[in-house]
Design an enzyme around this catalytic site. Structure first.
Site, mmCIF file in Angstrom:
data_model
loop_
_atom_site.group_PDB
_atom_site.id
_atom_site.type_symbol
_atom_site.label_atom_id
_atom_site.label_comp_id
_atom_site.label_asym_id
_atom_site.label_seq_id
_atom_site.Cartn_x
_atom_site.Cartn_y
_atom_site.Cartn_z
ATOM 1 N N GLU A 122 -13.013 -0.594 -5.123
ATOM 2 C CA GLU A 122 -13.255 -2.023 -4.901
ATOM 3 C C GLU A 122 -13.029 -2.431 -3.453
ATOM 4 O OE1 GLU A 122 -11.171 -3.205 -9.137
ATOM 5 O OE2 GLU A 122 -10.698 -4.345 -7.345
ATOM 6 N N CYS A 135 -10.702 -6.672 2.484
ATOM 7 C CA CYS A 135 -9.596 -5.922 1.891
ATOM 8 C C CYS A 135 -10.143 -4.568 1.447
ATOM 9 C CB CYS A 135 -9.050 -6.705 0.707
ATOM 10 S SG CYS A 135 -7.718 -5.874 -0.152
ATOM 11 N N CYS A 142 -4.119 5.298 -7.892
ATOM 12 C CA CYS A 142 -2.873 5.274 -7.131
ATOM 13 C C CYS A 142 -1.803 5.972 -7.955
ATOM 14 C CB CYS A 142 -2.476 3.811 -6.904
ATOM 15 S SG CYS A 142 -0.993 3.603 -5.898
ATOM 16 N N CYS A 146 3.491 1.166 -9.793
ATOM 17 C CA CYS A 146 4.112 -0.169 -9.914
ATOM 18 C C CYS A 146 3.734 -0.772 -11.268
ATOM 19 C CB CYS A 146 3.657 -1.083 -8.781
ATOM 20 S SG CYS A 146 4.077 -0.440 -7.152
ATOM 21 N N CYS A 149 0.856 -3.562 -11.596
ATOM 22 C CA CYS A 149 -0.371 -3.396 -10.806
ATOM 23 C C CYS A 149 -1.471 -2.674 -11.588
ATOM 24 C CB CYS A 149 -0.040 -2.616 -9.531
ATOM 25 S SG CYS A 149 -1.457 -2.376 -8.462
ATOM 26 N N GLU A 193 -2.352 3.595 -2.106
ATOM 27 C CA GLU A 193 -1.208 3.468 -1.206
ATOM 28 C C GLU A 193 -1.623 4.080 0.142
ATOM 29 O OE1 GLU A 193 1.874 2.155 -0.767
ATOM 30 O OE2 GLU A 193 1.720 3.267 1.109
ATOM 31 N N SER A 224 -0.351 -2.473 4.364
ATOM 32 C CA SER A 224 0.755 -2.750 3.448
ATOM 33 C C SER A 224 1.173 -1.472 2.727
ATOM 34 C CB SER A 224 0.281 -3.781 2.418
ATOM 35 O OG SER A 224 1.223 -3.923 1.387
ATOM 36 N N SER A 247 5.847 -4.028 0.470
ATOM 37 C CA SER A 247 5.947 -4.645 -0.856
ATOM 38 C C SER A 247 7.380 -4.510 -1.351
ATOM 39 C CB SER A 247 4.989 -3.950 -1.823
ATOM 40 O OG SER A 247 3.669 -4.119 -1.368
ATOM 41 N N HIS A 249 9.300 -7.100 -3.637
ATOM 42 C CA HIS A 249 9.241 -7.538 -5.042
ATOM 43 C C HIS A 249 10.570 -7.669 -5.775
ATOM 44 C CE1 HIS A 249 4.970 -7.328 -4.643
ATOM 45 N NE2 HIS A 249 4.895 -6.012 -4.668
ATOM 46 N N ASN A 323 -0.853 -11.841 -10.229
ATOM 47 C CA ASN A 323 -2.069 -11.929 -11.038
ATOM 48 C C ASN A 323 -1.827 -11.233 -12.367
ATOM 49 O OD1 ASN A 323 -4.196 -13.184 -9.383
ATOM 50 N ND2 ASN A 323 -3.648 -11.524 -7.989
HETATM 51 N N1 SAH Z 1 -0.058 0.153 -2.120
HETATM 52 C C1 SAH Z 1 0.173 -0.827 -1.100
HETATM 53 C C2 SAH Z 1 -1.003 -1.751 -0.795
HETATM 54 C C3 SAH Z 1 -1.880 -2.266 -1.895
HETATM 55 S S1 SAH Z 1 -1.445 -3.609 -2.914
HETATM 56 C C4 SAH Z 1 1.394 -1.640 -1.441
HETATM 57 O O1 SAH Z 1 1.950 -1.460 -2.513
HETATM 58 O O2 SAH Z 1 1.817 -2.434 -0.614
HETATM 59 C C5 SAH Z 1 -1.291 -5.084 -1.999
HETATM 60 C C6 SAH Z 1 -0.225 -6.001 -2.605
HETATM 61 O O3 SAH Z 1 -0.598 -6.515 -3.904
HETATM 62 C C7 SAH Z 1 1.107 -5.282 -2.809
HETATM 63 O O4 SAH Z 1 2.152 -6.066 -2.341
HETATM 64 C C8 SAH Z 1 1.161 -5.137 -4.320
HETATM 65 O O5 SAH Z 1 2.473 -4.978 -4.769
HETATM 66 C C9 SAH Z 1 0.506 -6.417 -4.776
HETATM 67 N N2 SAH Z 1 0.091 -6.431 -6.185
HETATM 68 C C10 SAH Z 1 -0.097 -5.401 -7.025
HETATM 69 N N3 SAH Z 1 -0.415 -5.831 -8.260
HETATM 70 C C11 SAH Z 1 -0.443 -7.163 -8.212
HETATM 71 C C12 SAH Z 1 -0.703 -8.182 -9.169
HETATM 72 N N4 SAH Z 1 -0.993 -7.903 -10.442
HETATM 73 N N5 SAH Z 1 -0.623 -9.457 -8.734
HETATM 74 C C13 SAH Z 1 -0.327 -9.752 -7.446
HETATM 75 N N6 SAH Z 1 -0.071 -8.848 -6.516
HETATM 76 C C14 SAH Z 1 -0.124 -7.557 -6.879
#
Ligand code: SAH
Length: 379
Positions: A122, A135, A142, A146, A149, A193, A224, A247, A249, A323
């Site tokens: 995507e 983006c 991945c 997480c 995600c 990642e 990121s 990230s 969190h 999200n």
């Molecule tokens: N792998 C990298 C970059 C990709 S994700 C990272 O983890 O930083 C970009 C951002 O979106 C990250 O901060 C990730 O944690 C966040 N993200 C992942 N799933 C999400 C979701 N369901 N809603 C909002 N943000 C999300």
């Protein structure tokens, strides 16, 4: 790169991901070719020399690729016919094909692209008052895992090659060409990642940043990471002016490792040490991403704990209303709790913003469209 080497490399990437190859191999294209967009300008110069051509041709080829944005090698009219033939034999000019293009009411456009070996990725174009940002995805799937995600569903299939990342931007730029607009910003926050595919990511950065390439300024690029500590040191030592996000969190080790399994491998205190090293080495601030999940990590007490944790670090916190991902359990924090969380951090003197949401009507969060459309890839 010769054809066999390239085929081996793609094969290696798949094996490295320790997953079965995808079933959707395009039958009409058994011979995969390296994307010409994978080559940094110095690599292209080397290739030209090795093939009996003048290295200055690299600048001309870059101009055709990134300035004129041609669709065929034949359009490269200031190159000899034999050089054009050699290029055609060795490289592909398009390795991504558009499967889906979805446009949101707010102008966000989401693309689902298919790669040469059938996998899908995507890419999202977002419109801001300061410009157009893209983006990009760095991996098919991945392996970070997480728990909130969508990108991680089904694990990692393979790393992307640098050219497959560059081409995402070129494809979007070609879309914008019709409106006379330009891609001005890049965020490396799509599927994958980036620090787990470090070399390809660095080559991507060098190509898009090159003044003969897409010429996108380092300060307009953001990368990121979920927190791969050794790579943060490596990245800091590159001393680039690229914006850097981590990230986070969660405000402590226990809560973080529940949300992000990577935290077991790289502990929170090690991560913050690496972040401090980055801010010292580059003189730049880091941006902490913090996804707010109802009842999980969104209380005022947690905000206080977070403030204590990052006190003294040159940083900024970006609050992300999470999200909803159907395969996951987390629910987005209410608006009032988001504001309360923001207020608490502000009171403690922390720079904080709430991420503006875009493309909510088109499943524009990481990995959502692929998860919807390609059930076979996320199993
Ligand atoms: N792998 C990298 C970059 C990709 S994700 C990272 O983890 O930083 C970009 C951002 O979106 C990250 O901060 C990730 O944690 C966040 N993200 C992942 N799933 C999400 C979701 N369901 N809603 C909002 N943000 C999300």
């Amino acid at each position: 790169m010769d054809q066999n080497k390239f085929n081996e490399r793609i094969q290696d990437l798949v094996q490295e991901a320790e997953q079965k190859p995808v079933r959707r191999v395009k039958k009409e294209k058994p011979q995969l070719k390296e994307s010409i967009y994978s080559l940094r300008i110095d690599e292209l110069q080397d290739w030209l020399k090795e093939n009996g051509e003048k290295p200055f041709r690299a600048g001309q080829i870059y101009e055709w690729l990134y300035d004129k944005r041609v669709k065929t090698f034949d359009e490269m009219s200031n190159l000899s016919k034999s050089l054009r033939e050699k290029l055609k034999e060795n490289f592909a000019l398009t390795t991504l094909s558009t499967i889906i293009k979805q446009e949101s009411k707010d102008g966000t456009i989401k693309f689902l692209f298919q790669l040469q070996d059938g996998y899908s990725i995507e890419t999202v174009l977002m419109r801001h008052d300061y410009g157009n940002s893209v983006c990009v995805t760095t991996q098919v799937g991945c392996r970070i895992g997480c728990t909130f995600c969508a990108s991680t569903l089904g694990g990692l299939k393979r790393h992307l090659l640098a050219g497959e990342i560059v081409e995402q931007v070129v494809k979007v730029q070609k879309e914008l060409d019709e409106a006379g607009e330009r891609v001005s910003h890049i965020v490396i926050m799509g599927i994958g990642e980036p620090f787990d595919n470090y070399d390809a990511m660095m080559n991507f950065l060098k190509v898009i940043n090159n003044d003969k390439g897409l010429n996108i300024g380092a300060r307009h690029i953001t990368v990121s990471t979920s927190g791969i500590v050794p790579k943060i040191y490596k990245f800091a030592d590159e001393e680039l002016q690229i914006n850097f996000a981590v990230s986070l969190h969660a405000p402590n080790q226990e809560a973080r490792q529940k949300l992000m399994p990577i935290a077991r491998a790289y502990k929170l205190d090690e991560l913050l040490e690496a972040v401090r090293y980055y801010t010292k080495k580059t003189g730049r601030r880091v941006s902490f991403e913090y996804g707010l999940m109802s009842g999980e990590n969104d209380s005022v007490e947690v905000a206080e704990e977070l403030a204590d944790l990052i006190k003294g670090i040159k940083c900024h916190v970006n609050l992300i209303p999470i999200n909803y991902v159907p395969e996951r359990d987390y629910v987005r924090t209410s608006r009032s709790s988001i504001f309360a969380f923001e207020k608490t951090l502000k009171k403690r003197g922390i720079n904080v913003t709430i991420r503006r949401e875009q493309g909510a009507d088109i499943a524009a969060a990481c990995g959502q469209l692929r998860a919807q459309e390609r059930q076979d890839e996320i199993k």
